[in-house]
Write an enzyme that holds these catalytic residues in place. Structure first.
Site, PDB file in Angstrom:
ATOM      1  N   HIS A 149      -4.022  25.500  36.969  1.00 10.65           N
ATOM      2  CA  HIS A 149      -4.434  26.754  37.587  1.00 10.65           C
ATOM      3  C   HIS A 149      -3.602  27.046  38.838  1.00 10.65           C
ATOM      4  CE1 HIS A 149      -8.559  26.392  35.438  1.00 10.65           C
ATOM      5  NE2 HIS A 149      -7.683  27.055  34.719  1.00 10.65           N
TER       6      HIS A 149
ATOM      7  N   GLU B  23     -12.561  23.373  30.893  1.00 12.68           N
ATOM      8  CA  GLU B  23     -13.164  22.052  30.719  1.00 12.68           C
ATOM      9  C   GLU B  23     -14.577  22.163  30.173  1.00 12.68           C
ATOM     10  OE1 GLU B  23     -14.917  18.377  33.346  1.00 12.68           O
ATOM     11  OE2 GLU B  23     -13.123  19.351  34.136  1.00 12.68           O
TER      12      GLU B  23
ATOM     13  N   SER C  87      -8.116  28.755  40.761  1.00 14.22           N
ATOM     14  CA  SER C  87      -8.449  27.326  40.716  1.00 14.22           C
ATOM     15  C   SER C  87      -9.842  27.086  41.289  1.00 14.22           C
ATOM     16  CB  SER C  87      -7.409  26.517  41.505  1.00 14.22           C
ATOM     17  OG  SER C  87      -7.856  25.193  41.705  1.00 14.22           O
TER      18      SER C  87
ATOM     19  N   CYS D  50      -3.600  15.931  40.739  1.00  7.48           N
ATOM     20  CA  CYS D  50      -4.330  14.743  40.304  1.00  7.48           C
ATOM     21  C   CYS D  50      -3.549  14.131  39.136  1.00  7.48           C
ATOM     22  CB  CYS D  50      -5.754  15.104  39.881  1.00  7.48           C
ATOM     23  SG  CYS D  50      -5.841  16.213  38.456  1.00  7.48           S
TER      24      CYS D  50
END
Length: 282
Positions: free
Chosen positions: A39, A129, A222, A11
């Site tokens: 990750h 996050e 991930s 991304c």
């Protein structure tokens, strides 16, 4: 025939972070990174060979007069405060979408403090996050990782709900309805899932259905990878999880005419190309 999914790969937040790391390392032999930059162990090892040194919070607290990269996942306010105290220069590669979400949660927290309300975050407990998002609330948010966790919410008080950017939109919508059905006060849910992640689901399903089998390339740690892998396997039962070319069982895949190669938003394109080459040259 081997086909690589055109929509797979990093991304833009991860692209930005890796570009920042490589730019720094082009001028310096070593750069510290607070946690894995992505990750994906294979990509982490590639950057380590260039001088990127992954450290944890304990190591970070012992540094001074250093340069440290903040990865796309973001960090809580405490990290910035400590960096200022210890003369640590931060290269901040926090994803802009995560950064905007941190700001929204901080504003929501200030609002909720005025009315004895609470911040609820849908996300994986302990995820980088989520730690950064919870930090905007003084670590007071209720973290909901699974349906059982909602019992920790006080439904008699106002609620502001946010999601980790990489969670499943379907799971988030189910959570919203569950909380709404039990809430006895002011409840507002915000759409904070990254469009890249939510749009990726349909793209991935379309791709998986277009081939006879899928090799899904991802790091084992991930969250996004496990979510997309399971989604892929639902529509294409012949979906196999691999982390690198060495994981491929050529006997297992050789019976398929069309093999698709795809991966998580934390999987580099070059790694998917290596997997494709390994299958083509079997």
């Amino acid at each position: 025939m081997v086909i690589i999914d055109d929509n797979a790969g990093f991304c833009f937040g991860v692209v930005k972070a890796i570009a920042a790391a490589e730019e720094e390392l082009s001028h310096n032999e070593r750069l510290y990174c607070l946690g894995d930059i992505v990750h994906n162990d294979v990509e982490v090892r590639r950057l380590a060979s260039k001088g990127l040194c992954v450290i944890d919070q304990q190591h970070f607290k012992q540094l001074s007069n250093s340069r440290v990269l903040i990865r796309a996942h973001g960090e809580p306010p405490e990290t910035y405060a400590l960096a200022s105290e210890r003369n640590i220069q931060l290269i901040d590669a926090t994803c802009p979408i995560v950064l905007a979400l941190q700001k929204r949660i901080k504003e929501g927290y200030e609002e909720m403090k005025q009315v004895n309300g609470q911040i609820v975050i849908f996300g994986k407990q302990g995820h980088a996050e989520v730690i950064g998002l919870n930090g905007q609330t003084g670590n007071s948010a209720v973290i909901v990782s699974n349906p059982d966790d909602i019992d920790a919410i006080d439904f008699s008080r106002p609620i502001r709900l946010y999601s980790q950017t990489t969670k499943s939109k379907e799971d988030y919508n189910t959570l919203i309805e569950n909380i709404r059905s039990r809430s006895k006060s002011d409840f507002v849910a915000f759409n904070t899932i990254c469009n890249r992640v939510s749009n990726r689901a349909k793209q991935l399903c379309d791709f998986a259905q277009s081939v006879d089998a899928v090799l899904f390339v991802s790091g084992p740690n991930s969250s996004n990878g496990h979510y997309l892998f399971e989604l892929c396997r639902q529509v294409q039962p012949n979906t196999i999880f691999v982390t690198q070319p060495a994981d491929i069982n050529l006997g297992q895949v050789s019976r398929f005419a069309n093999i698709g190669i795809t991966g998580a938003t934390s999987t580099p394109r070059w790694l998917m190309e290596q997997v494709a080459n390994a299958v083509e040259n079997k």
